[in-house]
Design a protein around this motif. Structure first.
Motif, mmCIF file in Angstrom:
data_model
loop_
_atom_site.group_PDB
_atom_site.id
_atom_site.type_symbol
_atom_site.label_atom_id
_atom_site.label_comp_id
_atom_site.label_asym_id
_atom_site.label_seq_id
_atom_site.Cartn_x
_atom_site.Cartn_y
_atom_site.Cartn_z
ATOM 1 N N SER C 50 0.813 -1.211 0.000
ATOM 2 C CA SER C 50 0.000 0.000 0.000
ATOM 3 C C SER C 50 0.847 1.262 0.000
ATOM 4 O O SER C 50 0.454 2.276 -0.561
ATOM 5 C CB SER C 50 -0.908 0.036 1.237
ATOM 6 O OG SER C 50 -1.699 -1.111 1.312
ATOM 7 N N LEU C 51 2.002 1.233 0.676
ATOM 8 C CA LEU C 51 2.753 2.475 0.887
ATOM 9 C C LEU C 51 3.872 2.700 -0.127
ATOM 10 O O LEU C 51 4.129 3.838 -0.502
ATOM 11 C CB LEU C 51 3.332 2.505 2.308
ATOM 12 C CG LEU C 51 2.279 2.649 3.408
ATOM 13 C CD1 LEU C 51 2.929 2.556 4.783
ATOM 14 C CD2 LEU C 51 1.535 3.966 3.278
ATOM 15 N N ILE C 52 4.573 1.654 -0.551
ATOM 16 C CA ILE C 52 5.675 1.915 -1.477
ATOM 17 C C ILE C 52 5.480 1.251 -2.831
ATOM 18 O O ILE C 52 6.369 1.277 -3.668
ATOM 19 C CB ILE C 52 7.063 1.582 -0.880
ATOM 20 C CG1 ILE C 52 7.134 0.140 -0.407
ATOM 21 C CG2 ILE C 52 7.415 2.537 0.238
ATOM 22 C CD1 ILE C 52 8.530 -0.271 0.042
ATOM 23 N N GLY C 53 4.309 0.670 -3.056
ATOM 24 C CA GLY C 53 3.980 0.216 -4.397
ATOM 25 C C GLY C 53 4.441 -1.193 -4.721
ATOM 26 O O GLY C 53 5.053 -1.881 -3.897
ATOM 27 N N ALA C 54 4.142 -1.604 -5.958
ATOM 28 C CA ALA C 54 4.304 -2.992 -6.365
ATOM 29 C C ALA C 54 5.767 -3.432 -6.342
ATOM 30 O O ALA C 54 6.152 -4.367 -5.630
ATOM 31 C CB ALA C 54 3.718 -3.176 -7.763
ATOM 32 N N LYS C 55 6.604 -2.723 -7.121
ATOM 33 C CA LYS C 55 7.966 -3.198 -7.297
ATOM 34 C C LYS C 55 8.733 -3.127 -5.982
ATOM 35 O O LYS C 55 9.308 -4.116 -5.518
ATOM 36 C CB LYS C 55 8.666 -2.358 -8.369
ATOM 37 C CG LYS C 55 10.019 -2.887 -8.742
ATOM 38 C CD LYS C 55 10.663 -2.039 -9.827
ATOM 39 C CE LYS C 55 11.014 -0.668 -9.283
ATOM 40 N NZ LYS C 55 11.578 0.227 -10.293
#
Ligand SMILES: Nc1ncnc2c1ncn2[C@@H]1O[C@H](COP(=O)(O)OP(=O)(O)OP(=O)(O)O)[C@@H](O)[C@H]1O
Ligand SMILES: Nc1ncnc2c1ncn2[C@@H]1O[C@H](COP(=O)(O)OP(=O)(O)OP(=O)(O)O)[C@@H](O)[C@H]1O
Ligand SMILES: O=C(O)CCCC[C@@H]1SC[C@@H]2NC(=O)N[C@@H]21
Ligand SMILES: [Mg+2]
Ligand SMILES: [Mg+2]
Lengths: 224, 199, 186, 224
Positions: C50-55
């Motif tokens: 949720s906070l730093i994204g997929a990758k």
């Protein structure tokens, strides 16, 4: 020598530095100014962490925009919070970090770490985990990790604000004793009162420039 | 560094290289699955147990680590007795017991830093695919560096909030923790670049 | 880690791997003779996505799994080391990086409309559905249970997992409003 | 009034405070001492964050060991780093947070927030994200968040170390103007030089106790 030519910078369109022209041949330079006046941005220009929108920054003739690698080698940078610049978990590993990045051979690394630690009598901390050191020890380790890479100029951004009086005095003495040309951003006016030249930044411009005896009283009055 | 489950010592396993130990573990696990033989499965357990003991870690620690797996293996065996054959049960339990004992022995005798070096070395062939082993090494070191920073921040935040009369509330604790540590991360990233680290 | 992972990304990845380790200070609950504990750690998986994204989120949890493999005692009850990957919970653990990636991917796709409700939905899809899809079959295989029995047994995790998704959603929404990370990153 | 009776404390067997007896009826009390001397531990005693191993701490007659809830209501505590005590993303939400925890009715919350912000002319920050404020603004918001809960005594643990001169002056003025009895731990000796009483802690004991004019020069000499 540090030279700024018509340097301006903004963040998201908000001007932070505004047409600064400077030549700084002195060996001890202090920078003061209010919160948000642009001091850290100014300091970050000097090693290419910030590249100016307009104008040039030259360190010993090298343009920070053109050769970041050379600039990083020339300019050592010590931050306010040692906890945020010590990268590796063990003191010796951290001193080795900058050297490995510069591809220094292994056996030379060891010798240089020894010398850097000896300078501030930190030898006994060599294999210690960083998180168990006191604030002053941490800041001295951070300084050693910069000096071990043999910079030509050292820039400090508020290196003593997080320290207590005794630790502050220890770090202040270390800065005083440095053979390198040094630029110090600080709210701690005593720290720079013996310097050769002090700049006061206000709203992104040099609002005062001269001997500490002239600039500091002016700054103090402004801050009332 | 002597962090983690590593137990310092001078046993033969301690002296062996991390790469040899992990390779050995791989070979044994393959062999056990390729050769479905009851005598091998039965014999391999005491051998693996001897290897496990040879690490020289305190007996109490060694036994405590086995409690969890032992319960599971008991369940698996009972399952086979009830729904399958004894042979299958012996085979399954023997294999898993061997592998868990050997894997624990490797972990006990290899420092984290050596394991990290092994990982960097293993990742080297992946360089053409864009994997940078040095970056993985840096990430490992940074994660280890962050753990005490986070617990320090956590202590400060919990105190400051108790002082404001806020009872322990996970939201009130984690939000400032995440924001403060993200800010530290930003500054640390600047410092890494300032110190001449090349991307 | 691939070429387009910047120094700043590496630091964030390391930070969230360390946060996973810190969450482990919340003690896990062992239920009966079930070989899988109820743990707070999937909260970290949901937050990373949720906070730093997929990758970055996926790589952060992958780094955490790597640290466990290296022998750090970062799982419930201080477990760690290579033996974990021969145990009944290995499927859950290996699903975590994928779960964080999925939550992060959905969050990035919908960044403009994110709010607590969407954070909750995406945490459930990644941190619960994906985790169960991989973890339960593995558990069935290792513990020699039928898929149906393993699924029934795992229903005990649902209430806790939904609470974690709700907590993750409120935290992610509050952080999103205070510290606009994902925007800065793009 | 703050009273300490034979207070001793240790962490993991290492003594930190050692048999302290004190009665502090003054309205402005400063505390100085070296790194690790026990100042923060002393301050934390006063609102029950630290419960002493031996002896008693009484605030207006209430024992910190017996009624932590009452003590937390009586004693407001402002920390060095405002980031640690700020919980919610928006200034007004953060001020409301402590009030909600105390079950203050909704309409009263708004009125009290207005009053607390007006006190330091922070009204314009009401709806701003806290993490984008300057250091001084943040510290004043943290102070407002404590004052809004109406404490009887306010304790500060190094409230100005992270601030620049202007912000420091602003916070110092705010402390000066507080109607509450106040205890301030600080390395910033100017901040407490006008106080009624200063305590110097050394190795967990009160090494000096008196007027600032007596204690501060003694402390300065000790820190050289
Ligand atoms: N990365 C950034 N993005 C956007 N704005 C920034 C960034 N860095 C600094 N600023 C803004 O630029 C202005 C100058 O910041 P700078 O950090 O140089 O000030 P400073 O003089 O060092 O202040 P302080 O005394 O608080 O350290 C401030 O208004 C700050 O908010
Ligand atoms: N929670 C704790 N657990 C263990 N030791 C602690 C704890 N808090 C403080 N200490 C130790 O107690 C001693 C006194 O600490 P304290 O924080 O009171 O010092 P201080 O005078 O406030 O120092 P500073 O100027 O650095 O803030 C130090 O040696 C410190 O390491
Ligand atoms: O700590 C471990 O060894 C791994 C535990 C895996 C637990 C799984 S994750 C999904 C489900 N929800 C829980 O609370 N526990 C299980
Ligand atoms: Mg600055
Ligand atoms: Mg203190």
């Amino acid at each position: 020598m540090i030279v700024l030519e018509a340097v301006s910078h903004d963040f998201d369109g908000r001007p932070v530095l505004d047409g600064i022209d400077l030549a700084l041949p002195e060996r001890r330079i202090g920078v003061v100014g209010a919160n948000g006046s642009g001091k850290s941005t100014f300091a970050r220009l000097l090693n290419g962490l910030v590249v100016p929108r307009a104008g040039r920054v030259l360190v010993d003739g090298v343009d920070t925009r053109k050769d970041v690698k050379a600039i990083r080698r020339k300019v050592g940078f010590v931050f306010q919070n040692p906890d945020h610049q010590i990268v590796m978990p063990i003191v010796a590993e951290d001193l080795a970090f900058g050297l490995k990045a510069r591809k220094v051979p292994k056996d030379e690394i060891d010798a240089r770490i020894d010398a850097a630690l000896a300078r501030y009598q930190l030898d006994h901390l060599r294999e210690r985990p960083v998180h168990l050191l006191s604030g002053g020890e941490k800041q001295l380790v951070a300084l050693s990790a910069v000096l071990v890479t043999d910079p030509e100029i050292v820039v400090f951004d508020e290196p003593t604000t997080l320290l207590d009086l005794r630790n502050r005095n220890r770090v202040a003495a270390a800065i005083d004793a440095l053979p390198h040309p040094t630029l110090v951003v600080s709210h701690d006016l005593d720290l720079i009162s013996g310097f050769e030249r002090v700049l006061m930044i206000e709203d992104g411009r040099i609002a005062a420039d001269g001997l500490p005896g002239e600039v500091l009283p002016f700054y103090r009055a402004r801050m009332q | 560094m002597t962090i983690g489950l590593y137990h310092p010592g001078t046993s033969p396993l301690h002296r062996a290289s991390a790469g040899a130990k992990v390779a050995g573990l791989l070979v044994v696990s393959l062999a056990l699955f390729v050769v479905p033989s009851i005598p091998v499965a039965l014999l391999s357990v005491p051998v693996a147990f001897a290897v496990y003991l040879s690490t020289g870690a305190p007996l109490r620690q060694l036994m405590a680590q086995l409690r969890g797996p032992a319960i599971l293996l008991g369940l698996v065996f009972v399952f086979h007795l009830a729904f399958g054959t004894i042979e299958d049960g012996v085979l399954a339990v023997g294999r898993f017991a061997t592998l868990i004992l050997l894997a624990s022995a490797v972990t006990l005798t290899t420092p984290v830093s050596e394991m990290a070096e092994l990982v960097e070395w293993l990742l080297r062939p992946l360089k053409p695919l864009g994997v940078n082993p040095e970056k993985v090494g840096l990430a490992i070191a940074l994660a280890i560096r962050f753990v005490p920073l986070i617990s320090e921040e956590f202590r400060h935040i919990r105190e400051a909030q108790a002082a404001r009369g806020l009872a322990a509330n996970p939201l009130a604790l984690i939000v400032p923790l995440v924001i403060r540590t993200l800010k530290s991360a930003d500054e640390l990233a600047d410092a890494i670049e300032a110190r001449g680290y090349e991307r | 880690m691939s070429k387009d992972v910047s120094t700043r990304d590496i630091v964030y990845i390391a930070l969230f791997a360390a946060l996973m380790a810190a969450i482990n200070l919340v003690p896990a609950i062992q239920v009966g003779f079930l070989p899988v504990p109820i743990t707070a750690q999937t909260l970290g998986v949901m937050l990373a996505g949720s906070l730093i994204g997929a990758k970055r989120g996926g790589l952060a949890i992958l780094l955490f799994v790597l640290l466990v493999a290296l022998g750090l005692p970062l799982l419930s009850g201080g477990a760690g080391g290579l033996s974990v990957f021969f145990g009944p919970t290995a499927g859950f653990i290996l699903s975590w990086p994928i779960a964080a990636f999925v939550t992060g991917w959905l969050t990035e796709l919908n960044w403009r409309r994110m709010n607590a409700v969407w954070f909750f939905v995406f945490s459930v899809i990644g941190g619960v559905v994906v985790v169960y899809l991989i973890g339960i079959p593995w558990l069935a295989m290792v513990a020699k249970l039928s898929l149906w029995d393993a699924t029934k047994g795992s229903m005990i995790f649902v209430p806790g997992d939904l609470i974690k998704a709700a907590v993750a959603a409120v935290i992610a929404e509050t952080v999103r409003r205070s510290y606009p990370l994902m925007q800065a990153a793009r």
